[in-house]
Design a protein around this motif. Structure first.
Motif, PDB file in Angstrom:
ATOM      1  N   ARG A  62      48.450  67.429  60.375  1.00 43.29           N
ATOM      2  CA  ARG A  62      49.604  67.992  60.287  1.00 43.29           C
ATOM      3  C   ARG A  62      50.439  68.373  61.591  1.00 43.29           C
ATOM      4  N   ALA A 112      53.598  69.490  63.884  1.00 40.63           N
ATOM      5  CA  ALA A 112      55.020  70.245  63.812  1.00 40.63           C
ATOM      6  C   ALA A 112      56.107  70.021  65.037  1.00 40.63           C
ATOM      7  N   LEU A 172      58.590  71.901  66.891  1.00 44.48           N
ATOM      8  CA  LEU A 172      59.232  73.175  66.772  1.00 44.48           C
ATOM      9  C   LEU A 172      60.524  73.188  67.828  1.00 44.48           C
ATOM     10  N   CYS A 194      63.363  71.408  67.258  1.00 45.78           N
ATOM     11  CA  CYS A 194      63.197  69.730  67.184  1.00 45.78           C
ATOM     12  C   CYS A 194      64.353  69.077  67.749  1.00 45.78           C
ATOM     13  N   HIS A 249      56.567  67.628  60.597  1.00 42.38           N
ATOM     14  CA  HIS A 249      57.397  68.807  59.976  1.00 42.38           C
ATOM     15  C   HIS A 249      58.171  68.959  61.272  1.00 42.38           C
ATOM     16  N   PHE A 251      61.427  71.430  62.669  1.00 38.90           N
ATOM     17  CA  PHE A 251      61.969  73.067  62.572  1.00 38.90           C
ATOM     18  C   PHE A 251      63.123  73.004  63.522  1.00 38.90           C
ATOM     19  N   LEU A 297      59.168  78.916  62.457  1.00 42.07           N
ATOM     20  CA  LEU A 297      57.977  78.664  61.494  1.00 42.07           C
ATOM     21  C   LEU A 297      57.955  79.662  60.536  1.00 42.07           C
ATOM     22  N   SER A 329      57.631  78.766  56.893  1.00 41.61           N
ATOM     23  CA  SER A 329      56.851  77.596  56.184  1.00 41.61           C
ATOM     24  C   SER A 329      55.454  78.094  55.969  1.00 41.61           C
ATOM     25  N   PHE A 384      49.448  74.262  60.831  1.00 41.87           N
ATOM     26  CA  PHE A 384      49.480  72.813  61.504  1.00 41.87           C
ATOM     27  C   PHE A 384      48.344  72.752  62.771  1.00 41.87           C
ATOM     28  N   ILE A 431      51.104  71.740  67.225  1.00 44.93           N
ATOM     29  CA  ILE A 431      52.473  72.159  67.474  1.00 44.93           C
ATOM     30  C   ILE A 431      53.078  71.577  68.743  1.00 44.93           C
ATOM     31  N   CYS A 485      53.902  80.481  66.507  1.00 44.87           N
ATOM     32  CA  CYS A 485      52.672  79.269  66.643  1.00 44.87           C
ATOM     33  C   CYS A 485      51.306  79.913  66.228  1.00 44.87           C
ATOM     34  N   LYS A 537      50.679  80.370  62.669  1.00 42.86           N
ATOM     35  CA  LYS A 537      50.812  78.849  61.904  1.00 42.86           C
ATOM     36  C   LYS A 537      49.947  77.951  62.302  1.00 42.86           C
TER      37      LYS A 537
END
Length: 370
Positions: free
Chosen positions: A229, A231, A233, A235, A254, A256, A287, A290, A294, A297, A321, A324
């Motif tokens: 996974r 992310a 972030l 983005c 993902h 964000f 995040l 969410s 992850f 990231i 971060c 997450k």
């Protein structure tokens, strides 16, 4: 000294805070342009049908419009919090990716930072405002382009440029009968790492060229191990997540961003490059909303709050971060060399190291503390 949080005017008194609140906040939740817009709108005696680009909710609290049109999730959160704190009714939020509806009554607009976004908004407003409705625009003198009046005139015809006050200036125009004018085309650019054209939207960071910080990070992505996974972030148009996917670094991506247009741009680029494949997109405060942990990231964080240079946004994203990342998860951050991230990373992550650096940027790598 902390900035004042109570706004006292001839029209009322309100307690206003920026979002998110922080101890010893040095920046007010309003500016001279907000005050001029309040004066101009309240003098007309009718509540605005629409407020555009309210940064922290001062305009919505004072004017109680029917709708707020914004690109920013953080602005919407600030507005909702300040409306509630001042016992005001909620204001409906229309995101920048949609066109608002406009009834009779003035439209109040804070001139945005991006000129292309300003033109997009003017073209959209001209299309949806009824004939005879008034547009009231304002901005701080130091941020206004010399072409501001001419830009408004391109879409609305005659513009009245009012005398400046509070280091700000108001412009007014009336929606006259006539055909609508198409906004400028959305920006795009050829992205060599992806060997394709990436599209953007007018308010997306670096929508017409590959940002040099992102380019440097992309050049160093092959040094990373694949992760499940991933992310992207903050983005923007999604270029970091798209490159991670192309390089085989990510099984699940993902995206964000607090900008509605950024998330829409990332979605459009993903669908163009990987039709039929699933990715995840979240417009909000980083995040925070969410529930996913992850393994990797990627982040090229902003270091501005609106027009103000302030790395608070980036530091806040790093703390998100920390919460997450999965066990043994990795954060990879590209930042200007002068930004003091080393102490924060060492305090809240493990095995912080510089993955790469050049004359302008450092790429930091840090591991989860979990």
């Amino acid at each position: 000294m902390a900035a004042a949080s109570r706004l006292e005017t001839a029209h009322g008194s309100w307690q206003l805070h920026r979002y998110p609140q922080r101890a010893g906040e040095q920046l007010q939740a309003w500016c001279g342009a907000d005050l001029l817009l309040m004066d101009a709108a309240l003098e007309r005696g009718a509540a605005p049908s629409l407020v555009v680009n309210d940064e922290h909710g001062a305009l919505c609290v004072a004017l109680q419009p029917q709708q707020l049109w914004t690109d920013s999730a953080l602005a919407a959160l600030a507005t909702a919090a300040n409306l509630q704190a001042n016992s005001c009714l909620p204001v409906a939020v229309i995101w920048s990716t949609q066109a608002p509806s406009c009834a009779e009554g003035p439209v109040v607009l804070r001139v945005p930072k991006q000129s292309a976004y300003f033109e997009h908004q003017l073209a959209t407003l001209h299309a949806v405002m009824p004939v005879g409705a008034e547009l009231i625009c304002a901005g701080m003198d130091k941020h206004l382009s010399p072409a501001t009046a001419a830009t408004i005139a391109r879409y609305f015809g005659h513009v009245e440029r009012h005398r400046g006050a509070r280091k700000a200036r108001v412009f007014t125009a009336i929606r006259e009968a006539g055909s609508t004018i198409d906004p400028p085309l959305n920006p795009s650019y050829y992205c060599p790492p992806l060997d394709c054209e990436l599209t953007g939207s007018p308010n997306v960071f670096s929508a017409s060229s590959l940002d040099i910080g992102s380019r440097f990070l992309i050049e160093n992505l092959p040094a990373l191990n694949p992760a499940h996974r991933v992310a992207d972030l903050a983005c923007g148009n999604g270029v970091l997540g798209l490159c991670a996917k192309q390089l085989g670094l990510a099984s699940e991506v993902h995206f964000f961003d607090e900008s509605a247009m950024a998330v829409a741009s990332a979605r459009a680029n993903w669908q163009a490059l990987y039709p039929g494949e699933t990715a995840h997109f979240l417009h909000g405060d980083g995040l925070l909303n969410s529930e996913t942990k992850f393994d990797l990231i990627l982040c090229n964080p902003p270091f501005h709050l609106g027009h103000s240079v302030d790395d608070f946004v980036g530091r806040r994203l790093l703390m998100q971060c920390r919460e997450k990342l999965s066990e043994n998860g990795i954060l990879v951050l590209v930042a200007n060399r002068h930004l003091p991230y080393a102490r924060l990373l060492n305090a809240h992550f493990r095995n912080t190291a510089i993955l790469a650096e050049n004359r302008k940027f450092r790429i930091w790598q840090a591991e989860s503390v979990a």
